[in-house]
Design a protein around this motif. Structure first.
Motif, PDB file in Angstrom:
ATOM      1  N   GLU A 496      -7.263   6.548  15.394  1.00 11.64           N
ATOM      2  CA  GLU A 496      -7.144   6.358  16.844  1.00 11.64           C
ATOM      3  C   GLU A 496      -5.860   6.980  17.369  1.00 11.64           C
ATOM      4  O   GLU A 496      -5.862   7.663  18.416  1.00 11.64           O
ATOM      5  CB  GLU A 496      -7.189   4.862  17.169  1.00 11.64           C
ATOM      6  CG  GLU A 496      -7.023   4.562  18.648  1.00 11.64           C
ATOM      7  CD  GLU A 496      -6.914   3.060  18.922  1.00 11.64           C
ATOM      8  OE1 GLU A 496      -6.410   2.698  19.997  1.00 11.64           O
ATOM      9  OE2 GLU A 496      -7.316   2.269  18.039  1.00 11.64           O
ATOM     10  N   GLU A 499      -6.057  10.749  17.496  1.00 13.66           N
ATOM     11  CA  GLU A 499      -6.903  11.210  18.601  1.00 13.66           C
ATOM     12  C   GLU A 499      -6.147  11.155  19.928  1.00 13.66           C
ATOM     13  O   GLU A 499      -6.236  12.081  20.755  1.00 13.66           O
ATOM     14  CB  GLU A 499      -8.170  10.344  18.673  1.00 13.66           C
ATOM     15  CG  GLU A 499      -9.163  10.815  19.734  1.00 13.66           C
ATOM     16  CD  GLU A 499     -10.434   9.989  19.728  1.00 13.66           C
ATOM     17  OE1 GLU A 499     -11.197  10.071  20.695  1.00 13.66           O
ATOM     18  OE2 GLU A 499     -10.658   9.244  18.734  1.00 13.66           O
ATOM     19  N   ARG A 500      -5.363  10.107  20.130  1.00 13.16           N
ATOM     20  CA  ARG A 500      -4.606   9.962  21.371  1.00 13.16           C
ATOM     21  C   ARG A 500      -3.507  11.031  21.467  1.00 13.16           C
ATOM     22  O   ARG A 500      -3.184  11.507  22.550  1.00 13.16           O
ATOM     23  CB  ARG A 500      -4.017   8.555  21.474  1.00 13.16           C
ATOM     24  CG  ARG A 500      -5.097   7.490  21.587  1.00 13.16           C
ATOM     25  CD  ARG A 500      -4.530   6.092  21.663  1.00 13.16           C
ATOM     26  NE  ARG A 500      -3.843   5.858  22.949  1.00 13.16           N
ATOM     27  CZ  ARG A 500      -3.422   4.655  23.343  1.00 13.16           C
ATOM     28  NH1 ARG A 500      -3.635   3.588  22.563  1.00 13.16           N
ATOM     29  NH2 ARG A 500      -2.811   4.520  24.501  1.00 13.16           N
ATOM     30  N   GLU A 502      -3.773  14.053  20.100  1.00 14.94           N
ATOM     31  CA  GLU A 502      -4.462  15.312  20.364  1.00 14.94           C
ATOM     32  C   GLU A 502      -4.865  15.437  21.833  1.00 14.94           C
ATOM     33  O   GLU A 502      -4.872  16.536  22.400  1.00 14.94           O
ATOM     34  CB  GLU A 502      -5.698  15.409  19.472  1.00 14.94           C
ATOM     35  CG  GLU A 502      -5.362  15.593  17.997  1.00 14.94           C
ATOM     36  CD  GLU A 502      -6.603  15.543  17.122  1.00 14.94           C
ATOM     37  OE1 GLU A 502      -7.713  15.339  17.678  1.00 14.94           O
ATOM     38  OE2 GLU A 502      -6.455  15.690  15.900  1.00 14.94           O
ATOM     39  N   HIS A 503      -5.216  14.305  22.487  1.00 14.46           N
ATOM     40  CA  HIS A 503      -5.641  14.319  23.877  1.00 14.46           C
ATOM     41  C   HIS A 503      -4.454  14.228  24.848  1.00 14.46           C
ATOM     42  O   HIS A 503      -4.648  14.141  26.067  1.00 14.46           O
ATOM     43  CB  HIS A 503      -6.619  13.169  24.163  1.00 14.46           C
ATOM     44  CG  HIS A 503      -7.972  13.389  23.589  1.00 14.46           C
ATOM     45  ND1 HIS A 503      -8.264  13.165  22.252  1.00 14.46           N
ATOM     46  CD2 HIS A 503      -9.138  13.840  24.159  1.00 14.46           C
ATOM     47  CE1 HIS A 503      -9.539  13.437  22.019  1.00 14.46           C
ATOM     48  NE2 HIS A 503     -10.106  13.852  23.184  1.00 14.46           N
ATOM     49  N   GLY A 504      -3.238  14.210  24.327  1.00 14.95           N
ATOM     50  CA  GLY A 504      -2.052  14.201  25.174  1.00 14.95           C
ATOM     51  C   GLY A 504      -1.718  12.852  25.773  1.00 14.95           C
ATOM     52  O   GLY A 504      -0.848  12.762  26.652  1.00 14.95           O
ATOM     53  N   GLU A 505      -2.376  11.803  25.286  1.00 20.41           N
ATOM     54  CA  GLU A 505      -2.069  10.465  25.804  1.00 20.41           C
ATOM     55  C   GLU A 505      -0.734   9.946  25.253  1.00 20.41           C
ATOM     56  O   GLU A 505      -0.093   9.103  25.873  1.00 20.41           O
ATOM     57  CB  GLU A 505      -3.195   9.496  25.432  1.00 20.41           C
ATOM     58  CG  GLU A 505      -4.535   9.864  26.053  1.00 20.41           C
ATOM     59  CD  GLU A 505      -5.637   8.927  25.600  1.00 20.41           C
ATOM     60  OE1 GLU A 505      -5.313   7.851  25.036  1.00 20.41           O
ATOM     61  OE2 GLU A 505      -6.830   9.259  25.800  1.00 20.41           O
ATOM     62  N   VAL A 506      -0.333  10.436  24.082  1.00 17.12           N
ATOM     63  CA  VAL A 506       0.967  10.098  23.485  1.00 17.12           C
ATOM     64  C   VAL A 506       1.695  11.409  23.249  1.00 17.12           C
ATOM     65  O   VAL A 506       1.234  12.262  22.485  1.00 17.12           O
ATOM     66  CB  VAL A 506       0.801   9.319  22.163  1.00 17.12           C
ATOM     67  CG1 VAL A 506       2.156   9.067  21.523  1.00 17.12           C
ATOM     68  CG2 VAL A 506       0.060   8.018  22.399  1.00 17.12           C
ATOM     69  N   THR A 507       2.871  11.564  23.929  1.00 19.70           N
ATOM     70  CA  THR A 507       3.578  12.858  23.871  1.00 19.70           C
ATOM     71  C   THR A 507       4.955  12.793  23.217  1.00 19.70           C
ATOM     72  O   THR A 507       5.623  13.811  23.092  1.00 19.70           O
ATOM     73  CB  THR A 507       3.739  13.415  25.305  1.00 19.70           C
ATOM     74  OG1 THR A 507       4.488  12.459  26.085  1.00 19.70           O
ATOM     75  CG2 THR A 507       2.379  13.661  25.938  1.00 19.70           C
ATOM     76  N   GLU A 511       6.980   6.969  22.992  1.00 26.42           N
ATOM     77  CA  GLU A 511       5.699   6.467  23.487  1.00 26.42           C
ATOM     78  C   GLU A 511       4.846   5.910  22.355  1.00 26.42           C
ATOM     79  O   GLU A 511       4.153   4.892  22.507  1.00 26.42           O
ATOM     80  CB  GLU A 511       4.955   7.590  24.210  1.00 26.42           C
ATOM     81  CG  GLU A 511       5.595   8.004  25.534  1.00 26.42           C
ATOM     82  CD  GLU A 511       4.798   9.110  26.200  1.00 26.42           C
ATOM     83  OE1 GLU A 511       3.733   9.500  25.648  1.00 26.42           O
ATOM     84  OE2 GLU A 511       5.236   9.591  27.255  1.00 26.42           O
ATOM     85  N   VAL A 515       3.164   2.186  21.901  1.00 25.99           N
ATOM     86  CA  VAL A 515       1.739   1.987  21.640  1.00 25.99           C
ATOM     87  C   VAL A 515       1.532   1.092  20.423  1.00 25.99           C
ATOM     88  O   VAL A 515       0.708   0.169  20.427  1.00 25.99           O
ATOM     89  CB  VAL A 515       1.025   3.343  21.447  1.00 25.99           C
ATOM     90  CG1 VAL A 515      -0.414   3.132  20.962  1.00 25.99           C
ATOM     91  CG2 VAL A 515       1.040   4.128  22.732  1.00 25.99           C
ATOM     92  N   GLU A 519      -0.116  -2.744  20.446  1.00 21.62           N
ATOM     93  CA  GLU A 519      -1.374  -3.008  19.766  1.00 21.62           C
ATOM     94  C   GLU A 519      -1.229  -3.976  18.598  1.00 21.62           C
ATOM     95  O   GLU A 519      -2.215  -4.307  17.941  1.00 21.62           O
ATOM     96  CB  GLU A 519      -1.980  -1.696  19.271  1.00 21.62           C
ATOM     97  CG  GLU A 519      -2.378  -0.773  20.419  1.00 21.62           C
ATOM     98  CD  GLU A 519      -3.208   0.390  19.941  1.00 21.62           C
ATOM     99  OE1 GLU A 519      -3.431   0.488  18.710  1.00 21.62           O
ATOM    100  OE2 GLU A 519      -3.639   1.197  20.777  1.00 21.62           O
TER     101      GLU A 519
END
Length: 534
Positions: A496, A499-500, A502-507, A511, A515, A519
């Motif tokens: 997970e 994936e985040r 790769e999608h730029g949600e965590v830079t 950050e 996260v 969690e």
């Protein structure tokens, strides 16, 4: 070639730490500090034996004078040295406590003081002859043994410091009083203050200055008596065989030979200890030279009315504490001791130092010896061997006679004589176990027991690939070369998180840390999400 045979490397090397020559004033001052450190100990034996032998006050004073005189000569021989005599190390010699029990046993068994003197002479001659063979045990004194023995020396001396701090004489009025212990603590604090100051000379003389200031304070409190200073003749030379010619009893000689072996063990440990402390090599030749000086001094001592001589462990502590490594300082101390033995009023001044003041200094000195041993033990490897159990067992045996002096009282006298000394107990056990586990490797288990102390660890290749240059663990956290914490992601969340990213949600790493923390369920949230109870 002949001179090279007579002079080993440590004698020829002018840059050896023990060969350093200090200015005359400092040499005398540091030498006096050594004598003040062991003065209480060197007086105790003649007082004990003199009273047990039923001597008069004047005769006991003669024993005291003789002990100072012979101890001074022995110290000069040990530190300055002659060909094949003397370790040429900063070691102070004096009357050994190890022989007290045996001498008391001789006197209580219808023996006389001349029997004691005769036994010491014969046993010391035997010890002199076997010194080269005894010195061969150097190979059986690796750091695991020397560190243990040095630590045991310091630990076994703590009761001496405590006794001095309480007053030195359990039968005297005020023994263990708050006044006595307060003086000891005050002296300790004064030594710490002088050790703390930024002036190197004051720091190195902290023990001497602490004794001086402590004695002044004790005098102002009425706890020091200088009334006997100046009484008697100004100069008194020891007489030869003043107590009569020595007599030779076989049983007394045999028991004294055992004592001599104990003394040789302790002196060997002290030679090795001071060599480790000052950073000077100690080999079998040097030990043999030191033991020969020890035994020659012991053989001559009864001629003047004194007893067995050995190196004083508390002065090894002073070398470590002061940092003064010169043997010429100790040689000067030996000369001062000879003077104290010849000039009664000088000895009377030093004798006026209260025992509690000496006890305060002893706490520092004896603790320093133990700390030096611990420092040596820190260099020992404990992985995949039985060194830990060697150290543990030897120290335990060394402490038994300290915490329970009557432990060996039911055993034959020769066993009691050997093992009632915590130093010799620790040394014997450490040497034997080192031989069993480290020298005789036949029969050793390929899988050491739990006493091997450290489990086998390994990392996988994948784990190593995830690490980068500069990564370090600090307080259980992995930190990169920039000082940022590398967050630990739970195994079930790895896909997970990737994936985040790769999608730029965590830079950024910051950050990612947020996260991960968000969690991770807390105890309270788990409780809130649990189904209601029926």
């Amino acid at each position: 070639m002949k001179s090279r045979l007579l002079k080993p490397d440590y004698v020829r090397n002018p840059n050896a730490p023990e060969n350093e020559k200090l200015p005359f004033g400092k040499t005398v001052a540091f030498g006096l500090q050594h004598i003040l450190t062991m003065y209480g100990g060197i007086l105790a034996v003649p007082l004990i034996i003199g009273n047990a032998a039923g001597l008069s006050a004047d005769q006991i004073a003669t024993l005291v004078t003789a002990s100072l005189f012979v101890g001074g000569l022995a110290t000069v021989l040990q530190s300055a040295g002659l060909p094949f005599l003397g370790s040429r190390l900063p070691l102070v010699q004096g009357v050994s406590f190890a022989a007290v029990a045996t001498m008391l046993a001789i006197l209580s068994g219808n023996g006389s003081l001349t029997d004691v003197f005769g036994a010491i002479i014969v046993a010391s001659i035997i010890g002199f002859l076997i010194a080269p063979f005894f010195a061969k045990i150097i190979r059986f004194f690796p750091p695991v043994v020397t560190g243990t023995v040095i630590t045991a020396i310091g630990l076994t001396l703590f009761p001496v410091a405590a006794n001095w701090a309480m007053g030195g004489n359990a039968e005297a009025e005020g023994y263990g009083s708050t006044m006595n212990i307060g003086l000891a603590v005050m002296t300790f604090v004064i030594i710490m203050i002088f050790s703390k100051v930024g002036v190197a000379a004051l720091s190195r003389l902290s023990i001497l200055l602490g004794l001086f200031v402590g004695t002044i304070i004790a005098s102002l409190l009425g706890q020091a008596d200088f009334s006997q200073v100046g009484s008697g003749s100004p100069i008194s030379f020891p007489l030869i065989f003043e107590f009569g010619l020595p007599t030779f009893d076989l049983a007394a000689i045999i028991s004294m030979v055992i004592v001599i072996l104990v003394i040789k063990t302790e002196t060997t440990a002290d030679i090795i200890a001071v060599g480790e402390i000052i950073g000077s090599p100690v080999d079998s030749r040097r030990i043999a030279d030191g033991l020969r000086a020890d035994m020659l001094s012991s053989a001559i001592a009864p001629v003047f009315g004194s007893f067995t001589q050995s190196a004083f462990a508390q002065n090894v502590g002073l070398v470590a504490l002061s940092g003064v490594k010169s043997r010429w300082v100790v040689t000067a101390g030996g000369g001062i001791m000879v003077a104290l033995g010849l000039i009664p009023w000088l000895g009377q001044i030093v004798a006026a130092i209260p025992m509690p003041v000496l006890g305060g200094a002893g706490i520092v000195l004896f603790g320093t010896v133990a700390a030096s041993g611990i420092r040596n033990l820190s260099t020992v490897k404990y992985e995949g061997n039985m060194n830990l159990i060697i150290v543990a067992s030897a120290l335990a045996f060394g402490m038994i006679p300290v915490v329970q002096p009557e432990f060996y009282s039911g055993f034959p006298s020769w066993i009691e004589t050997i093992f009632e000394s915590g130093i010799s107990s620790a040394a014997i056990v450490a040497v034997i176990l080192n031989i069993v586990f480290n020298e005789l490797k036949i029969g050793n288990s390929p899988d050491p027991s739990v006493f091997a102390a450290k489990p086998i660890r390994f990392l996988t290749k994948t784990q190593l690939e995830d690490l980068e240059d500069g990564d370090v663990f600090i307080d259980g956290k992995l930190v990169d070369c920039d000082g940022e914490e590398v967050p630990v992601v739970p195994d079930e969340k790895v896909d997970e998180i990737r994936e985040r990213i790769e999608h730029g949600e965590v830079t950024s790493t910051q950050e990612l840390v947020k996260v991960v923390l968000e969690e991770q369920p807390t105890a309270s949230s788990d409780k809130d999400q649990s189904p209601p109870r029926k």
